[in-house]
Motif scaffolding. Sequence first.
Motif, mmCIF file in Angstrom:
data_model
loop_
_atom_site.group_PDB
_atom_site.id
_atom_site.type_symbol
_atom_site.label_atom_id
_atom_site.label_comp_id
_atom_site.label_asym_id
_atom_site.label_seq_id
_atom_site.Cartn_x
_atom_site.Cartn_y
_atom_site.Cartn_z
ATOM 1 N N MET A 1 46.429 28.851 -16.992
ATOM 2 C CA MET A 1 47.150 29.727 -16.078
ATOM 3 C C MET A 1 46.403 31.045 -15.882
ATOM 4 S SD MET A 1 51.021 29.018 -17.506
ATOM 5 C CE MET A 1 51.841 30.194 -16.410
ATOM 6 N N LEU A 2 45.889 31.611 -16.964
ATOM 7 C CA LEU A 2 45.142 32.861 -16.863
ATOM 8 C C LEU A 2 43.869 32.673 -16.042
ATOM 9 C CD1 LEU A 2 45.496 34.173 -20.532
ATOM 10 C CD2 LEU A 2 46.456 35.244 -18.484
ATOM 11 N N ARG B 1 41.126 33.734 -10.947
ATOM 12 C CA ARG B 1 40.445 33.257 -9.734
ATOM 13 C C ARG B 1 41.099 33.827 -8.483
ATOM 14 N NH1 ARG B 1 40.681 29.770 -5.701
ATOM 15 N NH2 ARG B 1 42.783 29.069 -6.248
ATOM 16 N N LEU B 2 42.431 33.810 -8.459
ATOM 17 C CA LEU B 2 43.150 34.350 -7.309
ATOM 18 C C LEU B 2 42.901 35.847 -7.149
ATOM 19 C CD1 LEU B 2 46.630 32.583 -7.692
ATOM 20 C CD2 LEU B 2 44.807 32.003 -6.083
ATOM 21 N N LEU C 1 40.711 39.214 -15.995
ATOM 22 C CA LEU C 1 41.946 39.598 -16.669
ATOM 23 C C LEU C 1 41.660 39.575 -18.164
ATOM 24 C CD1 LEU C 1 44.527 37.448 -14.663
ATOM 25 C CD2 LEU C 1 44.343 39.948 -14.626
ATOM 26 N N VAL C 2 41.734 40.724 -18.799
ATOM 27 C CA VAL C 2 41.361 40.850 -20.204
ATOM 28 C C VAL C 2 42.612 40.914 -21.070
ATOM 29 C CG1 VAL C 2 40.130 42.213 -21.925
ATOM 30 C CG2 VAL C 2 39.232 42.047 -19.583
ATOM 31 N N VAL C 3 42.735 39.961 -21.983
ATOM 32 C CA VAL C 3 43.887 39.913 -22.887
ATOM 33 C C VAL C 3 43.716 40.947 -23.988
ATOM 34 C CG1 VAL C 3 45.109 38.482 -24.581
ATOM 35 C CG2 VAL C 3 44.336 37.487 -22.415
ATOM 36 N N ALA D 1 47.216 42.311 -9.787
ATOM 37 C CA ALA D 1 47.104 41.483 -10.990
ATOM 38 C C ALA D 1 48.455 40.882 -11.364
ATOM 39 C CB ALA D 1 46.541 42.306 -12.140
ATOM 40 N N VAL D 2 49.507 41.692 -11.289
ATOM 41 C CA VAL D 2 50.852 41.186 -11.571
ATOM 42 C C VAL D 2 51.207 40.077 -10.587
ATOM 43 C CG1 VAL D 2 53.309 41.763 -11.626
ATOM 44 C CG2 VAL D 2 51.641 43.342 -12.608
ATOM 45 N N ARG D 3 50.881 40.281 -9.316
ATOM 46 C CA ARG D 3 51.198 39.274 -8.303
ATOM 47 C C ARG D 3 50.466 37.960 -8.577
ATOM 48 N NH1 ARG D 3 50.168 42.078 -4.309
ATOM 49 N NH2 ARG D 3 52.295 42.628 -3.663
ATOM 50 N N ALA D 4 49.188 38.045 -8.925
ATOM 51 C CA ALA D 4 48.413 36.831 -9.208
ATOM 52 C C ALA D 4 48.993 36.081 -10.400
ATOM 53 C CB ALA D 4 46.952 37.194 -9.461
ATOM 54 N N LEU D 5 49.403 36.803 -11.413
ATOM 55 C CA LEU D 5 50.004 36.178 -12.593
ATOM 56 C C LEU D 5 51.336 35.500 -12.231
ATOM 57 C CD1 LEU D 5 49.191 39.038 -15.107
ATOM 58 C CD2 LEU D 5 48.378 36.678 -15.331
ATOM 59 N N ARG D 6 52.116 36.148 -11.405
ATOM 60 C CA ARG D 6 53.386 35.559 -10.973
ATOM 61 C C ARG D 6 53.148 34.321 -10.111
ATOM 62 N NH1 ARG D 6 57.975 40.195 -9.721
ATOM 63 N NH2 ARG D 6 57.981 41.104 -11.821
#
Length: 286
Positions: free
Chosen positions: A158-159, A164-165, A170-172, A210-215
């Motif tokens: 998922m990450l 990619r999107l 995205l760094v954990v 970033a929040v949008r891509a994760l959602r």
Amino acid sequence: MRRPRLAVGLAALCMAVGVPAPAGAATSDTTTQSVTTAARPVVDMEATVLAAQIDPRRADDTLTPGAKSSVLAVEQALQAKNLLDAQWVDGYFGTTTVTAYAAYQRSLGYTGLAANGLPGTTSLTKLGLNRYTVSKTISPGAKVQRDGFVVNARTQAMLAEAQRLLGSALVVEQGSYNPGGDPTSAGTHDGGGVVDIAVAGLTAAKRTAAVRALRQVGFAAWLRSPSQGDWPWHIHAVAINDTDLSVQAQHQSGDYYLGLNGLANRGPDDGPRIPIKTWEQYQRAQ
């Protein structure tokens, strides 16, 4: 040679529609078994697990769309094992059903995350033996490393897709399966499917993107600010329908579906509103 075959087919058809078979119509144990198996309900695991996250957070007894028949089949099986009273067999996977399912998991010898009240593939299949079949199974997969932290394979995938999107990394900065690792997280990172993403140096627009891509790929994700708690700016992300979610993370996932912010104050969602999908739903749409 064809007449016995036709008779067996006719007998099976009569059994399926609930009328007596004509005299002389042959039957067999194989035919009876196949008709019985076909008549069993199908439990949609994706919908069932989703209901187990959302329903306990509702202020009413609204059912999770698409989950009623599956939840009913699970509740009937729990009732048959004397783990759930008849009054709670209603298609609503609320706290009472979660508690009953966790008790069933413990009866199988499971502990910890394996007895968190969310149906896993193995326990759900065992519960349905001779009662229902299971479709759309979910698995968190093996534990892997991401930026020096532990996540599971489903979260990692998922990450990768969210990255990619987004078109950038995205760094954990905090991973999963970290019981007691951060007291400010209130137990959400104790199980799988939960990560915090670093946002230092990002513009406000990039943080929102970033929040949008994760959602988009199936996370319940929010941008967290120091004004909300004892933490720096970061993105908190919960992988919806991860069957390893801690109880606290389950609650955050359910609150996300109900338009809330996933915090203890249960305030309104402050992130970008997009159609909510699980990871599996996102994949099927591609």
